[in-house]
Design an enzyme around this catalytic site. Structure first.
Site, short mmCIF file in Angstrom:
data_model
loop_
_atom_site.label_atom_id
_atom_site.label_comp_id
_atom_site.label_asym_id
_atom_site.label_seq_id
_atom_site.Cartn_x
_atom_site.Cartn_y
_atom_site.Cartn_z
N MET A 32 0.77 -1.10 -0.01
CA MET A 32 0.03 -0.13 0.00
C MET A 32 0.80 1.21 0.13
O MET A 32 0.47 2.35 0.34
CB MET A 32 -0.78 -0.05 1.17
CG MET A 32 -1.90 -1.13 1.14
SD MET A 32 -3.47 -1.02 1.99
CE MET A 32 -2.85 -0.46 3.87
N GLY A 33 2.33 1.09 -0.28
CA GLY A 33 3.13 2.28 -0.45
C GLY A 33 3.47 2.67 0.81
O GLY A 33 3.43 2.02 1.95
N HIS A 39 9.36 -3.53 3.53
CA HIS A 39 8.99 -3.81 1.94
C HIS A 39 10.32 -4.07 1.28
O HIS A 39 10.17 -4.68 0.49
CB HIS A 39 8.38 -2.33 1.26
CG HIS A 39 6.92 -2.04 2.15
ND1 HIS A 39 6.87 -0.99 2.74
CD2 HIS A 39 5.83 -2.61 1.95
CE1 HIS A 39 5.68 -0.72 3.26
NE2 HIS A 39 4.99 -1.86 2.80
N GLY A 149 4.84 -10.49 3.89
CA GLY A 149 5.43 -10.40 5.15
C GLY A 149 4.82 -11.14 6.22
O GLY A 149 3.77 -11.14 6.45
N LYS A 151 5.08 -10.05 9.17
CA LYS A 151 4.44 -8.81 9.98
C LYS A 151 3.13 -9.01 9.76
O LYS A 151 2.16 -8.89 11.08
CB LYS A 151 5.11 -7.40 9.52
CG LYS A 151 4.24 -6.37 9.69
CD LYS A 151 4.40 -5.92 10.94
CE LYS A 151 3.88 -4.47 11.59
NZ LYS A 151 2.58 -4.15 10.69
N ASP A 152 2.49 -9.26 9.04
CA ASP A 152 0.83 -9.54 8.67
C ASP A 152 0.71 -10.84 8.71
O ASP A 152 0.24 -11.38 7.83
CB ASP A 152 0.34 -8.67 7.59
CG ASP A 152 0.57 -7.26 7.72
OD1 ASP A 152 -0.04 -6.64 8.32
OD2 ASP A 152 1.80 -6.90 7.15
N GLN A 155 -2.95 -12.04 7.71
CA GLN A 155 -2.95 -11.80 6.01
C GLN A 155 -2.25 -12.89 5.36
O GLN A 155 -2.96 -13.36 4.27
CB GLN A 155 -2.52 -10.39 5.93
CG GLN A 155 -2.35 -10.14 4.25
CD GLN A 155 -1.82 -8.64 4.25
OE1 GLN A 155 -2.76 -7.69 4.51
NE2 GLN A 155 -0.55 -8.44 3.91
N VAL A 178 11.04 -7.23 9.55
CA VAL A 178 11.92 -6.29 9.97
C VAL A 178 11.57 -5.41 11.16
O VAL A 178 10.62 -4.90 10.84
CB VAL A 178 12.36 -5.67 8.38
CG1 VAL A 178 13.33 -4.81 8.44
CG2 VAL A 178 12.73 -6.77 7.17
N ARG A 189 2.34 2.75 8.99
CA ARG A 189 1.62 3.55 10.00
C ARG A 189 2.70 4.18 11.10
O ARG A 189 2.24 5.08 11.81
CB ARG A 189 0.57 2.86 10.72
CG ARG A 189 -0.46 2.57 9.83
CD ARG A 189 -1.67 1.84 10.64
NE ARG A 189 -2.80 1.53 9.72
CZ ARG A 189 -3.05 0.78 8.86
NH1 ARG A 189 -2.11 -0.53 8.95
NH2 ARG A 189 -4.25 0.49 8.08
P1 AMP Z 1 1.44 -2.81 3.46
O1 AMP Z 1 2.14 -1.96 2.34
O2 AMP Z 1 1.48 -2.50 4.90
O3 AMP Z 1 0.24 -3.55 3.16
O4 AMP Z 1 2.52 -4.08 3.50
C1 AMP Z 1 2.88 -4.72 2.37
C2 AMP Z 1 3.53 -6.06 2.52
O5 AMP Z 1 4.86 -5.55 2.94
C3 AMP Z 1 2.85 -6.94 3.24
O6 AMP Z 1 3.05 -8.31 2.54
C4 AMP Z 1 3.47 -6.80 4.50
O7 AMP Z 1 3.35 -7.92 5.41
C5 AMP Z 1 5.01 -6.69 4.26
N1 AMP Z 1 5.54 -5.75 5.37
C6 AMP Z 1 4.95 -4.73 6.13
N2 AMP Z 1 5.89 -4.25 6.92
C7 AMP Z 1 6.83 -5.25 7.16
C8 AMP Z 1 7.94 -5.70 7.94
N3 AMP Z 1 8.28 -4.71 9.05
N4 AMP Z 1 8.78 -6.74 7.61
C9 AMP Z 1 8.33 -7.57 6.74
N5 AMP Z 1 7.29 -7.19 6.00
C10 AMP Z 1 6.60 -6.23 5.97
#
Ligand code: AMP
Length: 286
Positions: A32-33, A39, A149, A151-152, A155, A178, A189
């Site tokens: 989501m940028g 990322h 990731g 992290k989620d 998901q 990470v 966020r």
């Molecule tokens: P998002 O932009 O937050 O929707 O995340 C996009 C992708 O990046 C998702 O697969 C997340 O799980 C991954 N992601 C977000 N934060 C982290 C992190 N700290 N470490 C590893 N992957 C991440």
């Protein structure tokens, strides 16, 4: 060569088709940028695997259950494109809402079971929105591999289940979380945290670590472990723990007894920012 940027479905399909003709495979990193080193790790992993690396950047309106969260979500496309360029991304696909949802979306993907608890319980409709946009992105890009990731973690479980149950021909590649040096999981966020709240945000990771330590020390009663972990969160007006749960890592169902690997997951409000984090614990393993 610099990153190609396209805002259209036709555009990304053309770039993917050209790569296919040249015999290359396709790796997709959905985001989501507001890109950060988390990322970045997904992108590096995709690059290691070879082929054309496509990063999608789309703040997906249908996965937000609160309009205020959707509106406040950081949007920094130019910065993100430079980030992708530095990391050697081949294609950024950054569609607008009208490109992704020209009509109200009526075909929605519901992944039952894994979506029911934790994030699914506190964010009604969230995983339906996630699964729907991820399946759309898979249909648009047609990747061989897609990177998500840990992290989620829920998901990731939802996407894995969707791919399995709907026979989607893509390999899901999980990537470890990470963290900042102090342990805070990187998140888009985090940009919204007030400086005074930044140290407070660590309370979630600390609670997860407390739970993990109790389990490693032999704790098997999930209710007891949770109670002690929750008690580590300082009672301050800026902090509100929404949940801390111990769940089966595949089914994402809370467990009462810990007798195998578990995912400890939580959501913490820090001011008006909602953060999530989780860790995997394998009892008896250090
Ligand atoms: P998002 O932009 O937050 O929707 O995340 C996009 C992708 O990046 C998702 O697969 C997340 O799980 C991954 N992601 C977000 N934060 C982290 C992190 N700290 N470490 C590893 N992957 C991440």
């Amino acid at each position: 060569m610099s990153t190609a940027v396209t805002e259209t479905i036709a555009g990304v399909r053309d770039l993917v088709a050209a790569a296919r003709t040249a015999g290359r495979t396709i790796g997709l990193v959905p985001t989501m940028g507001a890109l950060h080193a988390g990322h970045g790790r997904l992108i590096e992993r995709a690059r290691e695997d070879g082929g054309l690396v496509v990063v999608s950047i789309f703040v997906n309106p249908i996965q937000f259950n609160q309009a205020s969260d959707y509106q406040a979500y950081p949007r920094v496309l130019d910065e993100d494109v430079r980030f992708c360029d530095r990391l050697g991304v081949d294609v950024v696909f950054a569609p607008g809402d009208r490109e992704m949802y020209p009509h109200p979306q009526q075909a929605l993907v519901e992944v039952t079971g894994v979506s029911d608890h934790m994030e699914g319980a506190f964010r009604p409709g969230h995983f339906r929105g996630v699964a729907t946009v991820v399946l759309k992105l898979f249909e648009i890009v047609g990747p061989d591999r897609a990177y998500f990731g840990e992290k989620d973690a829920q998901q990731l479980a939802v996407v894995r289940r969707m791919v399995r149950d709907l026979n989607v021909p893509v390999t899901i590649v999980p990537v470890p979380t990470v963290r900042e040096n102090d342990g805070l999981a990187l998140s888009s966020r985090n940009r919204r945290l007030r400086p005074a709240d930044r140290p407070r945000a660590l309370a979630l990771y600390r609670a997860l670590q407390k739970a993990a330590a109790l389990i490693q020390a032999g704790g098997r009663d999930a209710a007891v472990v949770k109670r002690e972990a929750v008690a580590t969160v300082p009672s301050e007006p800026a902090l509100r723990l929404e949940y801390l749960e111990i769940a089966d890592p595949d089914e994402m169902r809370p467990v009462a007894r810990i007798d195998g690997p578990v995912r400890i997951a939580g959501a913490l409000w820090v001011g008006d920012v909602r953060l999530i984090d989780n860790i995997l614990v394998e009892p008896g393993r250090h």
